[in-house]
Scaffold this motif. Sequence first.
Motif, short mmCIF file in Angstrom:
data_model
loop_
_atom_site.label_atom_id
_atom_site.label_comp_id
_atom_site.label_asym_id
_atom_site.label_seq_id
_atom_site.Cartn_x
_atom_site.Cartn_y
_atom_site.Cartn_z
N ARG A 68 1.68 4.45 7.56
CA ARG A 68 1.36 4.61 6.18
C ARG A 68 2.27 3.53 5.28
NH1 ARG A 68 3.34 10.11 2.68
NH2 ARG A 68 3.16 9.24 0.54
N VAL A 69 1.44 2.99 4.58
CA VAL A 69 2.04 1.85 3.52
C VAL A 69 3.02 2.61 2.55
CG1 VAL A 69 1.49 0.21 2.10
CG2 VAL A 69 0.00 0.59 3.78
N PRO A 70 4.23 2.19 2.67
CA PRO A 70 5.27 2.54 1.60
C PRO A 70 4.76 2.40 0.24
CG PRO A 70 6.43 1.05 3.16
CD PRO A 70 4.77 1.06 3.25
N LYS A 115 7.54 5.76 -4.92
CA LYS A 115 8.58 6.66 -4.33
C LYS A 115 9.90 6.75 -5.12
CE LYS A 115 10.36 8.22 0.22
NZ LYS A 115 10.50 8.15 1.58
N VAL A 116 10.31 7.85 -5.32
CA VAL A 116 11.60 8.19 -6.25
C VAL A 116 12.88 8.27 -5.20
CG1 VAL A 116 12.74 9.66 -7.88
CG2 VAL A 116 10.32 9.25 -8.07
N THR A 128 6.98 11.05 -4.38
CA THR A 128 6.55 9.98 -5.25
C THR A 128 6.84 10.57 -6.86
OG1 THR A 128 4.40 10.50 -5.47
CG2 THR A 128 4.95 9.14 -3.88
N ARG A 129 6.65 9.52 -7.72
CA ARG A 129 6.78 10.39 -9.29
C ARG A 129 5.68 11.15 -9.53
NH1 ARG A 129 8.19 12.66 -12.67
NH2 ARG A 129 9.11 11.91 -14.68
N ASN A 154 -8.90 3.87 1.12
CA ASN A 154 -7.55 3.37 2.03
C ASN A 154 -6.76 4.53 2.54
OD1 ASN A 154 -5.12 2.06 2.77
ND2 ASN A 154 -4.62 1.43 0.68
N ARG A 155 -7.01 4.95 3.71
CA ARG A 155 -6.29 5.94 4.38
C ARG A 155 -4.87 5.82 4.56
NH1 ARG A 155 -10.33 9.61 6.30
NH2 ARG A 155 -12.25 8.74 6.10
N ARG A 156 -4.27 4.65 4.59
CA ARG A 156 -3.02 4.45 5.06
C ARG A 156 -2.09 4.38 3.73
NH1 ARG A 156 -2.83 -1.36 7.60
NH2 ARG A 156 -0.76 -0.70 7.90
N LYS A 157 -2.49 4.75 2.62
CA LYS A 157 -1.54 4.84 1.47
C LYS A 157 -1.95 6.21 0.81
CE LYS A 157 0.06 2.59 -2.80
NZ LYS A 157 0.00 1.22 -3.48
#
Length: 253
Positions: free
Chosen positions: A14-16, A20-21, A157-158, A247-250
Motif C-alpha cells: 500500500r502506498v502511504p 493520514k492523521v 486518514t482525515r 489504483n489498487r495500491r492506494k
Amino acid sequence: APPKKQPKTIENMRVPDETKVDPDNEEAMISLQTDEMAPHFNQETTPKILITTSDRPRQKTNNFCKELKKVIPNSFIKYRRGLDLKKIIPQAIAREFTDIIVINEDAGEPNGMVLCHLPDGPTAEFKMMNTKLCKELKRLGEMTEHIPEVNLQNFTTRLGLTVGRMLTCLFPTRANFHGRRVVTFHNQRDYIFFRHHRYHFRNADNVGLHELGPRFILRLRSLQKGTFDSRYGMYMWIHKRHEMDGNRRKFHL
C-alpha cells in the motif's frame, strides 16, 4: 539458509496516504475536537436515531431495519410515505433526533445507506453490499438490550476519521460492559465490514465470540458538508470510480 522473503500482499504494498492523521498532530486533534460530532464525544447530546427507508420497501428491507433498530439503542423506525428527505430533516431536528439513517434498496435487496448527522451535518452516502439478516446466519448468540461497545479499525486518514466519528455517533458514549456486546466497523481497502458480536471469556487468555447479526458491507460514495441536499449541497469528497478503482495500491479511509 537465506532469510525467507516477505510475500507481497495488497496491504504491505500500500502506498502511504499523505492525508493520514498523526495522533501527535496538535492542529488535527483540535480540528476533530471542534467538528460537528464534538458535542456527542463531549457528552453534550444523547444519540436519538431515526431509521427510514426508500418508498415502498420490500420485506427484506423492512426486516433489516427492524434488526438495525435492535442493534442501535434509542432508535426509531418511521416510514417515508413519499415524503422528501429534505422535508424530513427539519421535522427530525425539531424532535431532537441526532442522526437519520435511510436504507435504499434495489430489486428487494438493501443496496445503499444515507447517514445524515443532525443538526449541521455532515452527510455520508454508502453503497451497501452482502447484507445478511439474522435468520441467514448460523449459530447466533442471544442478543440483549445492553448498550454495545464500538470498535473501529483502520480509520486513519482525515476522511476516515470523519466517517468513523459519524458511525460512532450512532451509539451512546458509555457502553454497558455487563452485556459484553460489541459492534465492529472494520475498514479494509475502503470497504467497511460491519459485525455484531457478544463475547465471553473462556479463560484468562482466550475469548470466544457469538455473532448476533445482522452483517453487511459499506463503501463510501460521497461525503457532503451539512445536511442532505442533492441539488445544492457542497461535497467534501466524491468517489471517482475509474480514477480510484484503477489504483489498487492506494486507499482513502
